[in-house]
Design an enzyme around this catalytic site. Structure first.
Site, PDB file in Angstrom:
ATOM      1  N   ASP A  39       0.445  -1.711  -0.081  1.00 20.48           N
ATOM      2  CA  ASP A  39      -0.457   0.123   0.183  1.00 20.48           C
ATOM      3  C   ASP A  39       0.807   1.204   0.378  1.00 20.48           C
ATOM      4  OD1 ASP A  39      -1.571  -1.800   0.815  1.00 20.48           O
ATOM      5  OD2 ASP A  39      -2.456  -1.487   2.911  1.00 20.48           O
ATOM      6  N   GLU A 218     -10.425  -2.410   4.312  1.00 21.46           N
ATOM      7  CA  GLU A 218      -9.172  -1.877   4.641  1.00 21.46           C
ATOM      8  C   GLU A 218      -8.826  -0.684   4.094  1.00 21.46           C
ATOM      9  OE1 GLU A 218      -6.523  -5.452   4.751  1.00 21.46           O
ATOM     10  OE2 GLU A 218      -6.479  -5.150   3.176  1.00 21.46           O
TER      11      GLU A 218
HETATM   12  C1  FRU Z   1      -3.480  -3.700   2.777  1.00 20.22           C
HETATM   13  C2  FRU Z   1      -3.376  -3.901   3.786  1.00 20.22           C
HETATM   14  C3  FRU Z   1      -3.195  -2.606   5.219  1.00 20.22           C
HETATM   15  C4  FRU Z   1      -2.115  -2.843   5.669  1.00 20.22           C
HETATM   16  C5  FRU Z   1      -1.230  -3.497   5.258  1.00 20.22           C
HETATM   17  C6  FRU Z   1      -0.154  -4.713   5.858  1.00 20.22           C
HETATM   18  O1  FRU Z   1      -3.366  -4.246   1.649  1.00 20.22           O
HETATM   19  O2  FRU Z   1      -3.480  -5.248   4.265  1.00 20.22           O
HETATM   20  O3  FRU Z   1      -4.736  -3.524   5.918  1.00 20.22           O
HETATM   21  O4  FRU Z   1      -2.163  -2.319   6.838  1.00 20.22           O
HETATM   22  O5  FRU Z   1      -1.803  -4.333   4.044  1.00 20.22           O
HETATM   23  O6  FRU Z   1       1.126  -4.416   5.083  1.00 20.22           O
END
Ligand code: FRU
Length: 490
Positions: A39, A218
């Site tokens: 992300d 998310e």
């Molecule tokens: C989304 C996610 C988020 C988390 C991160 C962990 O892709 O699962 O919710 O903060 O990636 O790397």
């Protein structure tokens, strides 16, 4: 003082980044250079430059205990690599510094807000919201972390799935939204408020899945645009049977108006990107008032399939996109700064196409190509295809069918093995066989913008650099105008 874990990450970068050839990286899409990224985090304007952080494991091209990597830019196209910003070096984030965001403070400091992940010996996991202050390079975690923990959750909220705060400044106040799993086993977006970014209160549930759009939600982002409130979020485990949404990890845009309880009264709901590789988008408000979005250009469900094990990096970001709301939909177009990097122009007008057609000078792998398609006569053609990244056994086909008003993108022969999801079909507006496709190609990606951004679709491709042909083909008779710019960026 840098912690041992952060020093280790920075030394690793110093040692290994210099060995990476720019020719093996995308020309203008952000990667970690080395290691794994997911992300986008902390996309923010700080001291006149745009900073972007990302979920990062410098040591391998696979996901592991998350750090925050860091780059910055003045124009969203050329990015400068900065040293790793956060390492999981505190008791409350020892199992990962998960996703979050950033704002510039009035006192000149840069504030990062992220999720600290902590697992206990008996296997419990806690996700809490933490902050760090910095100067654009070095960040100190706040002694009072976490600043939001499960105590602020509404009844039934999960302390295991509570993450990805997006913070913004509203006059004298701070607001943040974060994702949470509710008692019905599906996701929600919660809003918090603070006067100092240290002490927070819960002020409402903005929206919830109610088991309609997947489970955990998310990476939320909430902003006002063109007179509407827009919530974007990335739901996990979506199986809707609605072709609008890709199965698994998908993206959702909800447009409407926030009421006095900060609840979004929804007017429209749709996916954000119609491709195969797009997740966890985050936006920034630019100095000149534009809302610009960037996302992880990858699909969680295929990350363990590696067509190119030799590459030093895994995971890349999309091209940043300018957003608008029109007729209840999010409209996306490449940031206008891309135009400044346009090189050689090759253009054709009124070219009839039926059989496979190549045009002199049209081709390449780092380019910005616009094709305007229309019927040659009253009878509309059955389908029109652009073949990009073509050569030898390779091609990535974008096929438009006016009778069904759909586009089918097929990357089966784009360097991916056959056992991954390689085809995606999506709906476009009925315009009687007229359509405009803008294709942005980079070494490992194709992004498509339909009819000025009514749909955007992102695809990672691994076809070799030698697959640089482009051709057009129609079943029936079409006429096209083509305008191509090389993108000379390194
Ligand atoms: C989304 C996610 C988020 C988390 C991160 C962990 O892709 O699962 O919710 O903060 O990636 O790397």
């Amino acid at each position: 003082m840098l912690s041992i874990l952060l020093s280790r990450a920075r030394s690793y970068e110093d040692e290994h980044l210099s060995a990476v050839s720019p020719l093996d990286l995308p020309c203008f899409h952000v990667t970690g250079g080395v290691g794994w990224i997911n992300d986008p985090n902390g996309f923010s304007l700080y001291r006149g430059e745009y900073h972007l952080f990302f979920q990062y494991n410098p040591y391998s091209t696979h996901w592991d205990t998350m750090h925050w990597g860091h780059v910055k830019t003045r124009d969203f196209i050329r990015w400068e690599r900065l040293p790793c910003a956060l390492a999981p070096d505190k008791s409350y984030d020892k199992d990962g510094c998960f996703s979050g965001s950033a704002v510039e403070l009035r006192d000149g400091r840069h504030l990062l807000m992220y999720t600290g992940v902590r697992k206990t010996d008996d296997g419990h996991e806690f996700q809490t919201q933490c902050i760090a202050f910095g100067d654009g390079i070095n960040y100190e975690k706040y002694d009072g972390n976490p600043v939001i923990d499960s105590e602020l959750l509404p009844a039934g909220g999960s302390e295991v799935h509570f993450r990805d705060p997006k913070i913004w400044v509203d006059g004298d106040r701070f607001h943040a939204v974060a994702g949470n799993l509710t008692s019905d086993g599906s996701g929600a977006v919660l809003m918090f408020e603070s006067d100092d970014a240290l002490s927070w209160r819960f002020i409402g549930e903005v929206a919830a899945s109610e088991n309609r759009f997947g489970r955990m939600w998310e990476c939320p982002d909430l902003f006002r645009l063109d007179g509407k409130d827009v919530l974007i979020v990335s739901p996990q485990e979506v199986y809707t049977r609605d072709p609008e949404f890709i199965d698994g990890n998908t993206t959702l845009c909800l447009i409407g108006e926030l009421d006095e309880n900060n609840r979004l009264i929804r007017e429209t709901e749709h996916t954000i990107d119609c491709g195969l590789d797009f997740y966890a988008p985050q936006t920034v408000l630019t100095a000149d008032g534009r809302r610009v979005m960037i996302a992880w250009m990858q699909y969680w469900n295929s990350v363990e399939i590696r067509p190119r094990e030799d590459l030093s990096f895994y995971g890349q970001m999309t091209l940043p996109r300018e957003l608008h709301v029109r007729d209840g939909r999010l409209i996306q177009s490449p940031v206008r700064e891309l135009d400044d990097y346009r090189g050689d122009r090759t253009a054709f007008e009124g070219i009839p196409v039926s059989e496979r057609t190549q045009l002199l000078g049209i081709g390449g792998r780092c380019l910005d190509l616009t094709v305007k398609i229309r019927p040659a006569k009253e009878e509309i053609f059955d389908s029109f295809s652009v073949h990009a990244a073509q050569g030898g056994e390779y091609t990535t086909e974008i096929c438009y069918s006016p009778s069904t008003n759909t586009i089918l993108v097929d990357r089966t022969r784009s360097g991916w093995p056959e056992n991954v999801l390689n085809r995606r079909e999506f709906a476009v507006r009925d315009r009687g066989g007229e359509i405009t496709l803008r294709l942005i190609l980079d070494r490992y990606s194709l992004e498509i913008f339909v009819n000025g951004g009514e749909q955007a679709a992102s695809f990672v491709i691994f076809s070799p650099a030698s697959a640089d042909g482009i051709s057009f083909e129609a079943r029936g008779e079409a006429v096209i105008d083509v305008e191509q710019y090389s993108l000379d960026i390194q």
